[in-house]
Design a protein around this motif. Sequence first.
Motif, mmCIF file in Angstrom:
data_model
loop_
_atom_site.group_PDB
_atom_site.id
_atom_site.type_symbol
_atom_site.label_atom_id
_atom_site.label_comp_id
_atom_site.label_asym_id
_atom_site.label_seq_id
_atom_site.Cartn_x
_atom_site.Cartn_y
_atom_site.Cartn_z
ATOM 1 N N UNK A 293 36.063 28.326 38.777
ATOM 2 C CA UNK A 293 36.448 27.780 37.266
ATOM 3 C C UNK A 293 35.201 27.929 36.503
ATOM 4 N N UNK A 294 34.199 27.308 36.915
ATOM 5 C CA UNK A 294 32.850 27.297 36.331
ATOM 6 C C UNK A 294 32.272 28.618 35.859
ATOM 7 N N UNK A 295 32.268 29.260 37.239
ATOM 8 C CA UNK A 295 31.771 30.675 36.954
ATOM 9 C C UNK A 295 32.726 31.472 35.925
ATOM 10 N N UNK A 296 33.665 31.427 35.740
ATOM 11 C CA UNK A 296 34.513 32.284 35.104
ATOM 12 C C UNK A 296 34.429 31.875 33.522
ATOM 13 N N UNK A 297 33.901 30.512 33.287
ATOM 14 C CA UNK A 297 33.775 30.082 31.914
ATOM 15 C C UNK A 297 32.250 30.503 31.587
ATOM 16 N N UNK A 298 31.339 30.814 32.449
ATOM 17 C CA UNK A 298 29.929 31.306 32.239
ATOM 18 C C UNK A 298 30.205 32.744 31.869
ATOM 19 N N UNK A 309 38.601 39.525 32.700
ATOM 20 C CA UNK A 309 39.890 39.239 33.299
ATOM 21 C C UNK A 309 40.383 40.210 34.294
ATOM 22 N N UNK A 310 40.187 41.263 33.801
ATOM 23 C CA UNK A 310 40.498 42.636 34.861
ATOM 24 C C UNK A 310 39.951 42.391 36.173
ATOM 25 N N UNK A 311 38.639 42.222 36.258
ATOM 26 C CA UNK A 311 38.072 41.914 37.608
ATOM 27 C C UNK A 311 38.285 40.731 38.122
ATOM 28 N N UNK A 312 38.852 39.500 37.708
ATOM 29 C CA UNK A 312 39.195 38.604 38.353
ATOM 30 C C UNK A 312 40.574 38.720 38.933
ATOM 31 N N UNK A 313 41.435 39.357 38.160
ATOM 32 C CA UNK A 313 42.848 39.524 38.730
ATOM 33 C C UNK A 313 42.671 40.569 39.759
ATOM 34 N N UNK A 314 41.970 41.732 39.797
ATOM 35 C CA UNK A 314 41.777 42.537 40.886
ATOM 36 C C UNK A 314 41.528 41.909 42.306
ATOM 37 N N UNK A 315 40.377 41.013 42.125
ATOM 38 C CA UNK A 315 39.866 40.218 43.257
ATOM 39 C C UNK A 315 40.792 39.171 43.589
ATOM 40 N N UNK A 316 41.751 38.817 43.045
ATOM 41 C CA UNK A 316 42.886 37.772 43.560
ATOM 42 C C UNK A 316 43.934 38.522 44.255
ATOM 43 N N UNK A 343 40.455 33.247 48.874
ATOM 44 C CA UNK A 343 41.545 33.437 47.690
ATOM 45 C C UNK A 343 41.180 32.489 46.658
ATOM 46 N N UNK A 344 40.626 31.306 46.871
ATOM 47 C CA UNK A 344 40.487 30.419 45.684
ATOM 48 C C UNK A 344 39.204 30.785 44.836
ATOM 49 N N UNK A 345 38.419 31.803 45.210
ATOM 50 C CA UNK A 345 37.158 32.345 44.629
ATOM 51 C C UNK A 345 37.656 32.967 43.384
ATOM 52 N N UNK A 346 38.673 33.356 43.152
ATOM 53 C CA UNK A 346 39.201 34.363 42.258
ATOM 54 C C UNK A 346 40.444 33.385 41.445
ATOM 55 N N UNK A 347 40.876 32.553 42.300
ATOM 56 C CA UNK A 347 42.201 31.727 41.494
ATOM 57 C C UNK A 347 41.648 30.671 40.208
ATOM 58 N N UNK A 348 40.460 30.116 40.507
ATOM 59 C CA UNK A 348 39.899 29.280 39.714
ATOM 60 C C UNK A 348 39.600 30.023 38.325
ATOM 61 N N UNK A 349 38.824 31.182 38.384
ATOM 62 C CA UNK A 349 38.613 32.012 37.169
ATOM 63 C C UNK A 349 39.630 32.338 36.474
ATOM 64 N N UNK A 350 40.863 32.897 37.328
ATOM 65 C CA UNK A 350 42.162 33.373 36.876
ATOM 66 C C UNK A 350 42.805 32.110 36.007
ATOM 67 N N UNK A 351 42.983 30.971 36.516
ATOM 68 C CA UNK A 351 43.618 29.964 35.676
ATOM 69 C C UNK A 351 42.616 29.694 34.231
ATOM 70 N N UNK A 352 41.406 29.647 34.401
ATOM 71 C CA UNK A 352 40.718 29.284 33.503
ATOM 72 C C UNK A 352 40.742 30.283 32.483
#
Length: 445
Positions: A293-298, A309-316, A343-352
């Motif tokens: 989540x913190x990485x996604x915010x950065x 957004x595209x990078x995160x959802x592809x990873x998930x 899996x959680x590596x991408x879920x946190x950024x996805x939710x944020x």
Amino acid sequence: MADSPVDLDRRAYRRVVAAATTGTFVEVYDLLIYGYFASVLAEQFFPRQDPTAALLSTFAILALGSVVRPAGAVIFGHVGDRLGRRTALVASVLLMSGSTMALGLLPTYHTVGILAPVLLLVCRVLQGLSASGELTGANVLVFEHAPSDRRGRAVSIVNVAGNVGALTAAATGFALARSLEPEQLATWGWRLAFLVASLIGLVGLYVRTRVLDSPVFVALGDAPKRDSAPIVRTLRTAKRRLLVLTVWTAAASLGGFMLVGFLPSYLIRVGRLSPADAFAANGLSIIVLGLSTMLGGYLVDRYPVRRVAIGVVVGAALAAVPAFLLIVRSGTFAGALIGQSLWAMFLGASGMLGAVLSMVLFPVPIRFTGTALASNLAVALVGSSAPYVSASLIAATGSPVSPAIYVVVVTMAALLAAIVGLPSRSFLRSPGIPHGPADPRTAEI
């Protein structure tokens, strides 16, 4: 020596962050502790003749408690866009704390029969109403107070508070499972988890009553009260944006509910872990969720929102099936931890990112309503039913990996929404994003 205006602004901003994160922590803990004790609640609130049916009924109440969330989104959206973000947040944490305390005091099926699951459903409905305005309002309030170069990280802090709430729920389940005998946990131990949460909610209530409202909402003056209802303006001017955010949030909430609401029971029944090991592995994976989540915010503070957004959802999507395969085939604590963390590596950024996208898509006068409606439709239709649908898929197909296929399908829809519905060069530091046009019709044009 008197404080400078800059010092006062920083102090006020820190107070806003504290108010938003404290309430969100309490709300997420209160919601998710139900999932961690689903197996225990199934025994206490339903007949014991068929354990599988009892567990499915418990998950069904988890889902039904979220059916009311779209209605709650309209209510809290109206309050947030008409009366202020702070007013909506105070009401949400008060409702959540009261309903959670009531849940911890409920009589069981063996005491009052069929009335027990009915009362359980009522408590979950009230929690669902409260949750419909919580994370939405906290994200909006913090985003609209944040400096222009830290908007993504500001929103990520609120979402990390939710992760900490989920981690605390997992830690509570682990501690109670370790320290109590199974009979004690079933009779009174689970009640402690709910009653403590309701007391913490009073802290969030106190902090929220002491913050200033969003400056961009205050700048609107009396205009929100003179215009038509926020839900009417949202449906009239922002239908396409609602669809984009709803599809995105459906995928993000599906992953989140599955990780914290379904996998603890899945690890016990399919992964062959003890309850204590299942709580521990799930709790540690939530730490990874917070870091993501913190990485996604950065990243969204530095790069275009659509690209991130595209990078995160592809990873998930790519991580879902390997994660479930690792959990099932290893049957070990290490395998469960690595699979969930992958899996959680991408879920946190996805939710944020769901919170960030709402700020990009909706202008201030309808921001609370648009965000709340899209988010809660997604949770009601897809996210909250994830544990029930996942358990049903396994029962129907006999494949323990079938929930992962479900995740991939929904995630591909989110990828399409991001590609088609997001502007290609939208940066959070753009000066127009936090304010937006005063007239939502202008924003739609």
